[in-house]
Design a protein around this motif. Structure first.
Motif, PDB file in Angstrom:
ATOM      1  N   ASP A 122       0.778  -1.218  -0.041  1.00 48.75           N
ATOM      2  CA  ASP A 122       0.096  -0.129  -0.153  1.00 48.75           C
ATOM      3  C   ASP A 122       1.008   1.263  -0.032  1.00 48.75           C
ATOM      4  N   ARG A 123       1.903   1.396   0.815  1.00 44.39           N
ATOM      5  CA  ARG A 123       3.013   2.326   0.605  1.00 44.39           C
ATOM      6  C   ARG A 123       3.499   2.574  -0.589  1.00 44.39           C
ATOM      7  N   ASN A 124       3.892   1.432  -1.154  1.00 49.16           N
ATOM      8  CA  ASN A 124       4.612   1.619  -2.458  1.00 49.16           C
ATOM      9  C   ASN A 124       3.708   2.089  -3.733  1.00 49.16           C
ATOM     10  N   GLU A 125       2.379   1.831  -3.524  1.00 48.05           N
ATOM     11  CA  GLU A 125       1.328   2.486  -4.370  1.00 48.05           C
ATOM     12  C   GLU A 125       1.115   3.914  -4.181  1.00 48.05           C
ATOM     13  N   ILE A 126       0.957   4.355  -3.043  1.00 51.74           N
ATOM     14  CA  ILE A 126       0.815   5.604  -2.773  1.00 51.74           C
ATOM     15  C   ILE A 126       2.456   6.434  -3.363  1.00 51.74           C
ATOM     16  N   ARG A 127       3.435   5.730  -2.857  1.00 51.39           N
ATOM     17  CA  ARG A 127       4.784   6.409  -3.324  1.00 51.39           C
ATOM     18  C   ARG A 127       4.848   6.441  -4.880  1.00 51.39           C
ATOM     19  N   ARG A 128       4.531   5.420  -5.698  1.00 49.08           N
ATOM     20  CA  ARG A 128       4.560   5.356  -7.087  1.00 49.08           C
ATOM     21  C   ARG A 128       3.577   6.477  -7.513  1.00 49.08           C
ATOM     22  N   GLN A 129       2.393   6.850  -6.963  1.00 46.56           N
ATOM     23  CA  GLN A 129       1.420   7.942  -7.488  1.00 46.56           C
ATOM     24  C   GLN A 129       1.887   9.185  -7.243  1.00 46.56           C
ATOM     25  N   VAL A 130       2.545   9.419  -6.049  1.00 47.66           N
ATOM     26  CA  VAL A 130       3.161  10.714  -5.872  1.00 47.66           C
ATOM     27  C   VAL A 130       4.235  11.068  -6.772  1.00 47.66           C
ATOM     28  N   ARG A 131       5.132  10.028  -7.035  1.00 46.08           N
ATOM     29  CA  ARG A 131       6.151  10.233  -8.049  1.00 46.08           C
ATOM     30  C   ARG A 131       5.723  10.490  -9.279  1.00 46.08           C
ATOM     31  N   ALA A 132       4.747   9.864  -9.687  1.00 47.50           N
ATOM     32  CA  ALA A 132       4.112  10.211 -11.057  1.00 47.50           C
ATOM     33  C   ALA A 132       3.596  11.607 -11.203  1.00 47.50           C
ATOM     34  N   LEU A 133       2.884  12.173 -10.060  1.00 49.48           N
ATOM     35  CA  LEU A 133       2.464  13.473  -9.964  1.00 49.48           C
ATOM     36  C   LEU A 133       3.648  14.293  -9.976  1.00 49.48           C
ATOM     37  N   SER A 134       4.732  14.131  -9.486  1.00 47.56           N
ATOM     38  CA  SER A 134       5.889  15.155  -9.072  1.00 47.56           C
ATOM     39  C   SER A 134       6.677  14.995 -10.371  1.00 47.56           C
ATOM     40  N   ALA A 135       6.466  14.170 -11.632  1.00 48.66           N
ATOM     41  CA  ALA A 135       7.178  13.887 -12.676  1.00 48.66           C
ATOM     42  C   ALA A 135       7.479  15.148 -13.389  1.00 48.66           C
ATOM     43  N   GLY A 175      20.236  27.541  -6.969  1.00 51.73           N
ATOM     44  CA  GLY A 175      18.836  27.236  -7.575  1.00 51.73           C
ATOM     45  C   GLY A 175      18.675  25.829  -7.950  1.00 51.73           C
ATOM     46  N   SER A 176      19.897  25.020  -8.056  1.00 52.52           N
ATOM     47  CA  SER A 176      19.669  23.667  -8.293  1.00 52.52           C
ATOM     48  C   SER A 176      19.384  22.919  -6.835  1.00 52.52           C
ATOM     49  N   ILE A 177      19.594  23.274  -6.086  1.00 51.89           N
ATOM     50  CA  ILE A 177      19.535  22.880  -4.737  1.00 51.89           C
ATOM     51  C   ILE A 177      18.080  23.251  -4.324  1.00 51.89           C
ATOM     52  N   TRP A 178      17.648  24.399  -4.594  1.00 54.76           N
ATOM     53  CA  TRP A 178      16.282  25.019  -4.249  1.00 54.76           C
ATOM     54  C   TRP A 178      15.393  24.029  -5.197  1.00 54.76           C
ATOM     55  N   THR A 179      15.727  24.069  -6.465  1.00 51.30           N
ATOM     56  CA  THR A 179      14.559  23.119  -7.196  1.00 51.30           C
ATOM     57  C   THR A 179      14.565  21.711  -6.783  1.00 51.30           C
ATOM     58  N   ALA A 180      15.814  21.200  -6.359  1.00 52.68           N
ATOM     59  CA  ALA A 180      15.572  19.996  -5.920  1.00 52.68           C
ATOM     60  C   ALA A 180      14.923  19.660  -4.635  1.00 52.68           C
ATOM     61  N   LEU A 181      15.001  20.338  -3.697  1.00 50.70           N
ATOM     62  CA  LEU A 181      14.174  20.307  -2.469  1.00 50.70           C
ATOM     63  C   LEU A 181      12.604  20.572  -2.787  1.00 50.70           C
ATOM     64  N   THR A 182      12.641  21.552  -3.868  1.00 52.38           N
ATOM     65  CA  THR A 182      11.067  21.941  -4.071  1.00 52.38           C
ATOM     66  C   THR A 182      10.480  20.631  -4.777  1.00 52.38           C
ATOM     67  N   VAL A 183      10.816  20.058  -5.667  1.00 47.86           N
ATOM     68  CA  VAL A 183      10.179  18.631  -6.262  1.00 47.86           C
ATOM     69  C   VAL A 183      10.516  17.517  -5.598  1.00 47.86           C
ATOM     70  N   ARG A 184      11.174  17.567  -4.408  1.00 54.23           N
ATOM     71  CA  ARG A 184      11.253  16.140  -3.495  1.00 54.23           C
ATOM     72  C   ARG A 184      10.205  16.098  -2.576  1.00 54.23           C
ATOM     73  N   VAL A 185       9.393  15.111  -2.636  1.00 54.67           N
ATOM     74  CA  VAL A 185       8.181  15.027  -1.778  1.00 54.67           C
ATOM     75  C   VAL A 185       8.629  14.004  -0.486  1.00 54.67           C
ATOM     76  N   LYS A 186       8.532  14.417   0.490  1.00 56.34           N
ATOM     77  CA  LYS A 186       8.854  13.766   1.991  1.00 56.34           C
ATOM     78  C   LYS A 186       7.773  12.633   2.035  1.00 56.34           C
ATOM     79  N   PHE A 187       8.126  11.312   2.020  1.00 52.51           N
ATOM     80  CA  PHE A 187       7.001  10.121   2.188  1.00 52.51           C
ATOM     81  C   PHE A 187       7.477   9.573   3.430  1.00 52.51           C
TER      82      PHE A 187
END
Length: 318
Positions: A242-255, A306-318
């Motif tokens: 169940d956690r992996n399913e949610i994780r894959r969904q979040v990864r697809a939305l943040s692609a 800017g690279s660090i900023w954008t990397a932290l912005t698109v990284r979703v904590k799960f």
């Protein structure tokens, strides 16, 4: 400097890099086995092999005296790189030499060859670090995706009547990498006398997998309290799926955000390199004027921020 001469020099440097890769680092396999081409009891060692062995031995003797290493064995192991650290350092140093030669050829026309040689030479260790970090992240991600299947296989083996150690050994032989490598390491450590729970916990920490840490805790609790371990692993496996399913969904939305970040970071670098190659004199005023050098440094610092900023912005904590 004549563009034809510059292009010829760059072509020769690239040809040298290809020769280094395909004939020194990864030479083609001989058509006839070496043991059939040599007399019995005779081992042929080329001069290049002897020089490489001496170089790696010298690097290993120096690196062994230091507590921290730039490319340590554990770091390479996590990245799935089978090369020993000394040989990897030799490869990185060879790449840095080739890049430095390209920098000399690029900056020879406007007198900035030293700056270009240093900058391009630094690309080799920095690039090697980035490659190792990327391979480690991908390997850990593959391990996290395989945890639910691993738990299911272990539970099925326990239901078939096998013991826990035998079940882990069977999964290690049948699973895909990197799960097979990590479980094989656990099995070998247990055979050498380490506690199974401790070995599984260390593996979870090394792979930074919270899901596998749950598995290790479930096995440790079951060893202390007893009970049906197969049913416990089934419940843990269901939660992990169940956690992996949610994780894959979040990864697809943040692609989309990750792709935009990559384009925004790579675009100025690629444009800068393109203009330097096509029109070398375009940035000559920047290197000849102190204000231009300061502007380039400020631009590089802002690009890193800017690279660090954008990397932290698109990284979703799960």
């Amino acid at each position: 400097m004549n563009p034809v001469v510059l292009g010829l020099g760059v072509g020769v440097a690239l040809l040298a890099l290809l020769v280094l890769i395909f004939y020194v680092i990864a030479p083609p396999a001989p058509r006839v086995a070496r043991d059939r081409r040599l007399a019995p009891g005779v081992e042929h060692v080329s001069a290049l092999t002897r020089v490489t062995q001496r170089t790696t031995a010298a690097i290993e003797s120096v690196a062994s005296k230091r507590s921290s290493r730039m490319f340590g064995p554990q770091e390479l192991e996590l990245a799935g790189i089978k090369t020993d650290p000394s040989s990897f350092v030799v490869i990185v140093a060879s790449a840095a030499s080739v890049f430095a030669l390209i920098g000399v050829l690029v900056g020879f026309a406007n007198g900035t060859w030293f700056i270009w040689a240093v900058l391009l030479a630094l690309l080799a260790p920095v690039g090697a670090k980035l490659i190792i970090s990327s391979r480690t992240s991908k390997r850990r991600a593959r391990f996290a995706d395989q945890v639910d299947d691993t738990v299911q296989l272990v539970a099925g083996s326990l239901r078939a009547g096998h013991g826990l150690n035998r079940s882990l050994a069977g999964v290690a032989s049948d699973a895909e990498d990197p799960t097979s490598e990590e479980l094989a390491r656990v099995v070998n450590e247990v055979r050498l006398g380490r506690n199974l729970s401790d070995s599984l916990a260390i593996t979870a920490q090394r792979m930074r997998s919270e899901d596998f840490e749950w598995v290790a805790q479930a096995i440790a609790i079951n060893q202390e309290t007893g009970g049906n371990l197969a049913e416990v692993l089934d419940q843990v496996g269901k939660t992990i799926r169940d956690r992996n399913e949610i994780r894959r969904q979040v990864r697809a939305l943040s692609a989309e955000g990750r792709l935009s970040a990559i384009v925004l970071v790579a675009l100025p670098i690629l444009v800068f390199l393109f203009l330097v190659i096509v029109q070398p004199t375009y940035f000559s005023s920047f290197f000849q004027n102190p204000l231009g050098i300061v502007a380039l440094i400020v631009a590089g610092v802002l690009l890193v921020i800017g690279s660090i900023w954008t990397a932290l912005t698109v990284r979703v904590k799960f």
